[in-house]
Scaffold this motif. Sequence first.
Motif, short mmCIF file in Angstrom:
data_model
loop_
_atom_site.label_atom_id
_atom_site.label_comp_id
_atom_site.label_asym_id
_atom_site.label_seq_id
_atom_site.Cartn_x
_atom_site.Cartn_y
_atom_site.Cartn_z
N GLY A 31 5.26 23.15 9.32
CA GLY A 31 5.70 22.76 10.65
C GLY A 31 5.67 21.27 10.94
O GLY A 31 5.86 20.85 12.07
N LYS A 32 5.42 20.47 9.91
CA LYS A 32 5.34 19.02 10.11
C LYS A 32 6.24 18.31 9.11
O LYS A 32 6.51 18.82 8.03
CB LYS A 32 3.90 18.53 9.95
N LEU A 33 6.67 17.12 9.50
CA LEU A 33 7.47 16.28 8.62
C LEU A 33 6.57 15.25 7.94
O LEU A 33 5.73 14.64 8.60
CB LEU A 33 8.55 15.53 9.40
N PHE A 34 6.78 15.09 6.66
CA PHE A 34 6.04 14.08 5.89
C PHE A 34 7.07 13.14 5.27
O PHE A 34 7.99 13.59 4.60
CB PHE A 34 5.18 14.75 4.82
N PHE A 35 6.90 11.87 5.56
CA PHE A 35 7.84 10.86 5.09
C PHE A 35 7.23 10.05 3.96
O PHE A 35 6.03 9.80 3.91
CB PHE A 35 8.19 9.88 6.22
N ASN A 36 8.10 9.63 3.07
CA ASN A 36 7.76 8.63 2.08
C ASN A 36 8.97 7.71 2.00
O ASN A 36 10.09 8.12 2.31
CB ASN A 36 7.42 9.24 0.73
N ALA A 37 8.75 6.50 1.60
CA ALA A 37 9.84 5.53 1.62
C ALA A 37 9.62 4.47 0.55
O ALA A 37 8.53 4.37 -0.04
CB ALA A 37 9.92 4.86 3.00
N ASP A 38 10.65 3.68 0.35
CA ASP A 38 10.58 2.57 -0.61
C ASP A 38 11.68 1.58 -0.26
O ASP A 38 12.60 1.89 0.50
CB ASP A 38 10.77 3.09 -2.03
N SER A 39 11.56 0.40 -0.80
CA SER A 39 12.57 -0.63 -0.63
C SER A 39 12.53 -1.57 -1.82
O SER A 39 11.49 -1.72 -2.47
CB SER A 39 12.33 -1.42 0.66
N ASP A 40 13.65 -2.22 -2.06
CA ASP A 40 13.68 -3.23 -3.12
C ASP A 40 13.31 -4.61 -2.58
O ASP A 40 13.27 -5.57 -3.32
CB ASP A 40 15.04 -3.25 -3.83
N GLY A 41 13.00 -4.70 -1.29
CA GLY A 41 12.56 -5.95 -0.67
C GLY A 41 11.15 -5.82 -0.14
O GLY A 41 10.76 -4.75 0.37
N ILE A 42 10.35 -6.88 -0.23
CA ILE A 42 8.94 -6.77 0.16
C ILE A 42 8.77 -6.64 1.68
O ILE A 42 7.93 -5.86 2.13
CB ILE A 42 8.08 -7.94 -0.38
N LEU A 43 9.56 -7.35 2.47
CA LEU A 43 9.42 -7.24 3.92
C LEU A 43 9.94 -5.89 4.43
O LEU A 43 9.24 -5.22 5.19
CB LEU A 43 10.12 -8.40 4.63
N PRO A 44 11.13 -5.44 4.01
CA PRO A 44 11.57 -4.12 4.46
C PRO A 44 10.62 -2.99 4.04
O PRO A 44 10.43 -2.03 4.78
CB PRO A 44 12.95 -3.95 3.80
N LYS A 45 10.02 -3.13 2.87
CA LYS A 45 9.07 -2.11 2.43
C LYS A 45 7.87 -2.08 3.38
O LYS A 45 7.36 -1.01 3.72
CB LYS A 45 8.61 -2.38 0.99
N GLY A 46 7.43 -3.23 3.82
CA GLY A 46 6.34 -3.29 4.80
C GLY A 46 6.74 -2.69 6.13
O GLY A 46 5.97 -1.95 6.76
N ILE A 47 7.96 -2.99 6.56
CA ILE A 47 8.43 -2.47 7.84
C ILE A 47 8.54 -0.95 7.79
O ILE A 47 8.08 -0.25 8.69
CB ILE A 47 9.78 -3.12 8.22
N GLU A 64 0.82 -1.22 0.00
CA GLU A 64 0.00 0.00 0.00
C GLU A 64 0.85 1.27 0.00
O GLU A 64 0.35 2.35 -0.27
CB GLU A 64 -0.91 0.02 1.23
N LEU A 65 2.14 1.14 0.31
CA LEU A 65 3.03 2.29 0.36
C LEU A 65 3.23 2.86 -1.04
O LEU A 65 3.50 2.12 -1.98
CB LEU A 65 4.38 1.87 0.96
N GLU A 66 3.09 4.15 -1.13
CA GLU A 66 3.21 4.83 -2.42
C GLU A 66 4.55 4.57 -3.10
O GLU A 66 4.63 4.41 -4.31
CB GLU A 66 3.01 6.33 -2.20
N GLY A 67 5.60 4.52 -2.31
CA GLY A 67 6.93 4.33 -2.88
C GLY A 67 7.55 5.66 -3.28
O GLY A 67 6.93 6.71 -3.15
N LEU A 68 8.75 5.60 -3.75
CA LEU A 68 9.47 6.81 -4.14
C LEU A 68 9.76 6.81 -5.64
O LEU A 68 10.07 5.75 -6.20
CB LEU A 68 10.82 6.88 -3.41
N PRO A 69 9.71 7.99 -6.25
CA PRO A 69 10.17 8.06 -7.64
C PRO A 69 11.69 7.85 -7.68
O PRO A 69 12.39 8.04 -6.68
CB PRO A 69 9.79 9.49 -8.06
N ASP A 70 12.18 7.45 -8.81
CA ASP A 70 13.61 7.12 -8.94
C ASP A 70 14.52 8.28 -8.53
O ASP A 70 15.59 8.05 -7.98
CB ASP A 70 13.94 6.67 -10.37
N ASP A 71 14.10 9.52 -8.78
CA ASP A 71 14.96 10.66 -8.44
C ASP A 71 15.10 10.88 -6.93
O ASP A 71 15.95 11.63 -6.48
CB ASP A 71 14.50 11.94 -9.13
N LYS A 72 14.28 10.20 -6.12
CA LYS A 72 14.38 10.28 -4.65
C LYS A 72 15.14 9.07 -4.08
O LYS A 72 15.44 9.03 -2.91
CB LYS A 72 12.99 10.33 -4.01
#
Length: 139
Positions: A64-80, A33-41
């Motif tokens: 005044g707030k931090l917004f995070f986005n993330a991605d991984s090349d592994g399915i479990l780390p992406k979930g974590i 469900e994680l959006e993921g990151l574009p390649d330039d990020k």
Amino acid sequence: MTIKENQQELVEEFSFLEDWEQKYEYIIDLGKELEGLPDDKKTDDNLIRGCQSKVWIDAEHKDGKLFFNADSDGILPKGIVSLLVRIYSGHSTQEILDSDFDFISQIGLQEFLSPSRANGLMAMTKQIKFYAVAFQLKK
């Protein structure tokens, strides 16, 4: 919702899962469900050191707030990492710095992970705190 409320909600969700196989599947589903990151990020600056897989976390400071986005090349780390994004995104730097990571032990995640994945998880949590410190200093 506060960070603590987000953490408690996650702990409750995990309490309904009967075994680690179900928890593992749930974490993988959250990663999907994680959006993921574009390649330039997906840069070395956003790459988390200490992870078995490649994991990137990007932060943006808005209103005044931090917004995070993330991605991984592994399915479990992406979930974590999606768990961390869900809990900490949209909160102030001070809220993030004042928070703890007790929910990780409450859901039993560290016992479930191999030592190298547990190290990766700790590296992810440190990076989130690092972003909070860095953006707080920019004020």
